[in-house]
Scaffold this active site. Structure first.
Site, PDB file in Angstrom:
ATOM      1  N   LYS A  70      32.368  41.608  42.134  1.00  0.00           N
ATOM      2  CA  LYS A  70      31.928  42.222  43.401  1.00  0.00           C
ATOM      3  C   LYS A  70      31.425  43.616  43.071  1.00  0.00           C
ATOM      4  O   LYS A  70      32.148  44.606  43.235  1.00  0.00           O
ATOM      5  CB  LYS A  70      33.120  42.354  44.362  1.00  0.00           C
ATOM      6  CG  LYS A  70      33.571  41.098  45.064  1.00  0.00           C
ATOM      7  CD  LYS A  70      34.681  41.498  46.046  1.00  0.00           C
ATOM      8  CE  LYS A  70      35.360  40.316  46.670  1.00  0.00           C
ATOM      9  NZ  LYS A  70      36.632  40.740  47.331  1.00  0.00           N
ATOM     10  N   GLY A  98      45.972  35.634  38.535  1.00  0.00           N
ATOM     11  CA  GLY A  98      44.760  35.053  39.110  1.00  0.00           C
ATOM     12  C   GLY A  98      43.898  34.243  38.159  1.00  0.00           C
ATOM     13  O   GLY A  98      43.131  33.386  38.588  1.00  0.00           O
ATOM     14  N   ASP A 133      44.517  34.641  45.031  1.00  0.00           N
ATOM     15  CA  ASP A 133      45.504  34.518  46.101  1.00  0.00           C
ATOM     16  C   ASP A 133      45.283  35.502  47.235  1.00  0.00           C
ATOM     17  O   ASP A 133      44.631  36.534  47.086  1.00  0.00           O
ATOM     18  CB  ASP A 133      46.906  34.785  45.556  1.00  0.00           C
ATOM     19  CG  ASP A 133      47.143  36.282  45.261  1.00  0.00           C
ATOM     20  OD1 ASP A 133      46.352  36.856  44.499  1.00  0.00           O
ATOM     21  OD2 ASP A 133      48.095  36.850  45.828  1.00  0.00           O
ATOM     22  N   ASP A 168      36.708  43.787  40.929  1.00  0.00           N
ATOM     23  CA  ASP A 168      36.496  44.305  42.286  1.00  0.00           C
ATOM     24  C   ASP A 168      36.342  45.827  42.194  1.00  0.00           C
ATOM     25  O   ASP A 168      35.272  46.324  41.835  1.00  0.00           O
ATOM     26  CB  ASP A 168      37.698  43.853  43.129  1.00  0.00           C
ATOM     27  CG  ASP A 168      37.602  44.204  44.593  1.00  0.00           C
ATOM     28  OD1 ASP A 168      36.576  43.892  45.208  1.00  0.00           O
ATOM     29  OD2 ASP A 168      38.555  44.787  45.133  1.00  0.00           O
ATOM     30  N   ASP A 174      40.036  36.901  36.826  1.00  0.00           N
ATOM     31  CA  ASP A 174      39.505  36.121  37.952  1.00  0.00           C
ATOM     32  C   ASP A 174      38.387  36.866  38.679  1.00  0.00           C
ATOM     33  O   ASP A 174      37.352  36.297  38.988  1.00  0.00           O
ATOM     34  CB  ASP A 174      40.623  35.702  38.929  1.00  0.00           C
ATOM     35  CG  ASP A 174      41.476  36.876  39.419  1.00  0.00           C
ATOM     36  OD1 ASP A 174      41.279  38.018  38.942  1.00  0.00           O
ATOM     37  OD2 ASP A 174      42.335  36.652  40.284  1.00  0.00           O
ATOM     38  N   PHE A 225      36.928  39.018  51.202  1.00  0.00           N
ATOM     39  CA  PHE A 225      38.153  38.650  50.503  1.00  0.00           C
ATOM     40  C   PHE A 225      38.152  37.139  50.312  1.00  0.00           C
ATOM     41  O   PHE A 225      38.047  36.386  51.263  1.00  0.00           O
ATOM     42  CB  PHE A 225      39.394  39.105  51.273  1.00  0.00           C
ATOM     43  CG  PHE A 225      40.596  39.121  50.388  1.00  0.00           C
ATOM     44  CD1 PHE A 225      40.813  40.172  49.506  1.00  0.00           C
ATOM     45  CD2 PHE A 225      41.490  38.055  50.389  1.00  0.00           C
ATOM     46  CE1 PHE A 225      41.905  40.167  48.649  1.00  0.00           C
ATOM     47  CE2 PHE A 225      42.585  38.046  49.540  1.00  0.00           C
ATOM     48  CZ  PHE A 225      42.797  39.105  48.666  1.00  0.00           C
ATOM     49  N   VAL A 226      38.226  36.716  49.065  1.00  0.00           N
ATOM     50  CA  VAL A 226      38.143  35.278  48.763  1.00  0.00           C
ATOM     51  C   VAL A 226      39.440  34.781  48.123  1.00  0.00           C
ATOM     52  O   VAL A 226      40.168  35.545  47.492  1.00  0.00           O
ATOM     53  CB  VAL A 226      36.945  34.955  47.842  1.00  0.00           C
ATOM     54  CG1 VAL A 226      35.628  35.241  48.567  1.00  0.00           C
ATOM     55  CG2 VAL A 226      36.998  35.731  46.522  1.00  0.00           C
ATOM     56  N   ARG A 253      46.258  29.884  45.953  1.00  0.00           N
ATOM     57  CA  ARG A 253      45.783  29.825  44.569  1.00  0.00           C
ATOM     58  C   ARG A 253      45.383  28.409  44.162  1.00  0.00           C
ATOM     59  O   ARG A 253      44.577  28.206  43.268  1.00  0.00           O
ATOM     60  CB  ARG A 253      46.889  30.295  43.598  1.00  0.00           C
ATOM     61  CG  ARG A 253      47.226  31.760  43.684  1.00  0.00           C
ATOM     62  CD  ARG A 253      48.094  32.141  42.483  1.00  0.00           C
ATOM     63  NE  ARG A 253      48.802  33.402  42.663  1.00  0.00           N
ATOM     64  CZ  ARG A 253      48.295  34.596  42.357  1.00  0.00           C
ATOM     65  NH1 ARG A 253      47.073  34.706  41.885  1.00  0.00           N
ATOM     66  NH2 ARG A 253      49.015  35.689  42.533  1.00  0.00           N
TER      67      ARG A 253
HETATM   68  P1  IMP Z   1      40.379  45.461  40.975  1.00  0.00           P
HETATM   69  O1  IMP Z   1      41.475  46.130  40.199  1.00  0.00           O
HETATM   70  O2  IMP Z   1      40.192  46.081  42.323  1.00  0.00           O
HETATM   71  O3  IMP Z   1      39.076  45.299  40.227  1.00  0.00           O
HETATM   72  O4  IMP Z   1      40.881  44.029  41.382  1.00  0.00           O
HETATM   73  C1  IMP Z   1      41.177  43.063  40.486  1.00  0.00           C
HETATM   74  C2  IMP Z   1      42.310  42.221  41.013  1.00  0.00           C
HETATM   75  O5  IMP Z   1      42.409  42.295  42.436  1.00  0.00           O
HETATM   76  C3  IMP Z   1      42.052  40.779  40.698  1.00  0.00           C
HETATM   77  O6  IMP Z   1      42.696  40.429  39.502  1.00  0.00           O
HETATM   78  C4  IMP Z   1      42.610  40.053  41.907  1.00  0.00           C
HETATM   79  O7  IMP Z   1      43.952  39.692  41.667  1.00  0.00           O
HETATM   80  C5  IMP Z   1      42.563  41.043  43.027  1.00  0.00           C
HETATM   81  N1  IMP Z   1      41.423  40.820  43.966  1.00  0.00           N
HETATM   82  C6  IMP Z   1      40.334  41.595  44.148  1.00  0.00           C
HETATM   83  N2  IMP Z   1      39.500  41.080  45.068  1.00  0.00           N
HETATM   84  C7  IMP Z   1      40.084  39.928  45.470  1.00  0.00           C
HETATM   85  C8  IMP Z   1      39.704  38.905  46.428  1.00  0.00           C
HETATM   86  O8  IMP Z   1      38.637  38.915  47.086  1.00  0.00           O
HETATM   87  N3  IMP Z   1      40.570  37.889  46.559  1.00  0.00           N
HETATM   88  C9  IMP Z   1      41.736  37.784  45.857  1.00  0.00           C
HETATM   89  N4  IMP Z   1      42.129  38.700  44.961  1.00  0.00           N
HETATM   90  C10 IMP Z   1      41.313  39.762  44.781  1.00  0.00           C
HETATM   91 MG    MG Z   2      45.867  38.908  43.116  1.00  0.00          MG
END
Ligand code: IMP
Ligand code: MG
Length: 179
Positions: free
Chosen positions: A131, A44, A159, A103, A100, A152-153, A165
């Site tokens: 987020k 990402g 992606d 979350d 990127d 979700f973006v 992407r």
């Molecule tokens: P986390 O492990 O939940 O913090 O998420 C991190 C990864 O989840 C990022 O590197 C993204 O690849 C993916 N991700 C989280 N939220 C989104 C979204 O809204 N759109 C696309 N990818 C996301």
């Molecule tokens: Mg991803």
């Protein structure tokens, strides 16, 4: 066409480019005289990192780690896969992780743990999007491009099921696309 799947544009190309240049300027100040090791979390980060790197006016090293937790869904599996070996030296380096989006925090806390085991001199996190309302593991980034609404973006490297992407801006998807 890709645009037919989009609900709305959240961050425009102009907003992103202005903010990325500010982040670069901040990093230039904070790391003046240093030789940071920038590690991008693939896939990402690829667009953000490419733009950010060109605003960084420091001797630096650019590396990547492949990580994924999502597979083909829009909800985290909570299970981070690291797809590359750490075949570069981290000990004693000033490391900045380039991501990127932050979350749930699962990906970045796994990455942070992995890197800290290798004893960097310092470790900071730079994420384009944050987020904060979605956090499952407490973790903060040191550099944040934008706070992102809880949607979700896609685009600018982000992606859904490996698509979108290549959009030059960040947009939300129509719910029927991912439900
Ligand atoms: P986390 O492990 O939940 O913090 O998420 C991190 C990864 O989840 C990022 O590197 C993204 O690849 C993916 N991700 C989280 N939220 C989104 C979204 O809204 N759109 C696309 N990818 C996301
Ligand atoms: Mg991803």
């Amino acid at each position: 066409m890709m645009v037919n799947d989009l609900k709305e544009i959240i961050f425009t190309q102009e907003q992103i480019s202005e903010r990325v240049s500010q982040l670069g300027a901040q990093i230039n100040m904070d790391y003046a005289g240093k030789n940071p090791l920038l590690i991008g979390i693939l896939k990402g980060c690829f667009v953000f990192f490419a733009d950010l790197a060109r605003h960084i006016d420091l001797k630096c090293e650019i590396r990547f780690i492949l990580a994924s937790s999502y597979g083909f869904s829009s909800i985290t599996t909570g299970n981070v896969k690291v797809g590359t070996e750490l075949d570069f030296e981290i000990a004693g380096r000033d490391v900045i992780i380039i991501e990127d989006i932050l979350d749930s925090g699962i990906t970045l806390s796994a990455m942070r743990k992995l890197l800290l085991r290798n004893e960097p001199q310092s470790l900071k996190i730079c994420t384009l999007l944050d987020k904060p309302t979605r956090r499952q593991i407490p973790i903060d980034a040191d550099y944040v491009g934008f706070e992102c609404p809880d949607e979700f973006v896609v685009g600018y490297g982000l992606d859904y099921a490996e698509g979108y992407r290549n959009l030059p801006y960040i947009a939300s998807l129509k719910p029927e696309i991912y439900s």
